[in-house]
Scaffold this active site. Structure first.
Site, mmCIF file in Angstrom:
data_model
loop_
_atom_site.group_PDB
_atom_site.id
_atom_site.type_symbol
_atom_site.label_atom_id
_atom_site.label_comp_id
_atom_site.label_asym_id
_atom_site.label_seq_id
_atom_site.Cartn_x
_atom_site.Cartn_y
_atom_site.Cartn_z
ATOM 1 N N LYS A 16 0.844 -1.203 0.000
ATOM 2 C CA LYS A 16 0.000 0.000 0.000
ATOM 3 C C LYS A 16 0.883 1.258 0.000
ATOM 4 O O LYS A 16 0.696 2.165 -0.804
ATOM 5 C CB LYS A 16 -0.942 -0.014 1.217
ATOM 6 C CG LYS A 16 -2.004 1.048 1.139
ATOM 7 C CD LYS A 16 -2.972 0.966 2.285
ATOM 8 C CE LYS A 16 -2.431 1.722 3.456
ATOM 9 N NZ LYS A 16 -3.313 1.816 4.593
ATOM 10 N N ASP B 82 -6.677 0.015 0.478
ATOM 11 C CA ASP B 82 -6.874 0.055 1.930
ATOM 12 C C ASP B 82 -8.254 -0.520 2.247
ATOM 13 O O ASP B 82 -8.914 -1.104 1.385
ATOM 14 C CB ASP B 82 -6.704 1.484 2.459
ATOM 15 C CG ASP B 82 -7.905 2.358 2.132
ATOM 16 O OD1 ASP B 82 -8.733 1.963 1.269
ATOM 17 O OD2 ASP B 82 -8.043 3.434 2.735
#
Ligand code: SF4
Length: 214
Positions: free
Chosen positions: A125, A143
């Site tokens: 991420k 996310d």
């Protein structure tokens, strides 16, 4: 406008609709270089962007290069970031990340995914945020908001972030991946809440398979 009937169609329509709602979506972390964004993104794990932005001006002033951060005393870094969750492990990771940048990457933030995730404190991420926001490269940060919304929208049934990144990434033009993520995250924060999503006000409700059902 008709309803898109395929996963790819729903993905592209979601992107278009959210573009009109959030035309200026941007990363909310403050930074002036790829190195600063890398630091800020490591700090933002399980913390708000606001709390990170409060701490980083002083941190960036004192530790403005990987060289300075690599020789910092960990308690000194901790002092500057202690208002942010998980500050002890993040302080260690920041120092380790800076050392590795110097040793393996000539003090530059690398742009390859494998190189980025080899840095302490950097997962996919974070790597995708750095790639898409600071380096102008394809990157789809996944996310909890992105995961929830692509499932609700019938874009993919995957729940593993790495699979979501691959499947959804293939549906989007490579230069749209980062913006898609930024906009979906805003939609998740403001409309499609984890509990009690606001389907009545949602711009996607005319083709969302889960509208008024969650
Ligand atoms: S219609 Fe409801 S469930 Fe679907 S994206 Fe909008 S808020 Fe989320």
């Amino acid at each position: 406008m008709g309803k898109p009937r395929t996963a790819v169609g729903r993905c592209l329509r979601t992107h278009e609709e959210l573009k009109s709602t959030f035309p200026d979506a941007r990363c909310e972390l403050d930074f002036e270089s790829p190195f600063q964004l890398l630091v800020a993104t490591i700090l933002s794990a399980q913390a708000t962007d606001k709390s990170v932005n409060k701490a980083t001006p002083k941190l960036f002033k004192i530790y403005d290069t990987p060289e300075r951060l690599a020789v910092a005393e960990i308690p000194e870094i901790e002092k500057l970031i202690k208002s942010i969750g998980l500050f002890r492990s993040k302080a260690k990771n920041l120092k380790g990340m800076a050392r590795k940048l110097i040793v393996d990457f000539d003090s530059q933030v690398p742009n390859g995914m494998d190189d980025l995730v080899s840095l302490p404190g950097v997962g996919r991420k974070t790597a995708n945020v750095v790639r898409s926001v600071a380096l102008g490269l394809p990157g789809l940060p996944v996310d909890t908001h992105v995961t929830r919304i692509v499932q609700r929208m019938g874009i993919t049934g995957e729940s593993d972030p790495v699979k979501i990144e691959r499947v959804v990434g293939e549906m989007l033009p490579s230069d749209a991946q980062g913006e898609f993520s930024l906009r979906v995250i805003l939609h998740g924060r403001q409309v499609c809440f984890a509990r009690n999503p606001n389907c009545t006000e949602c711009i996607l409700n005319y083709f969302c398979p889960n509208a008024f059902k969650v």
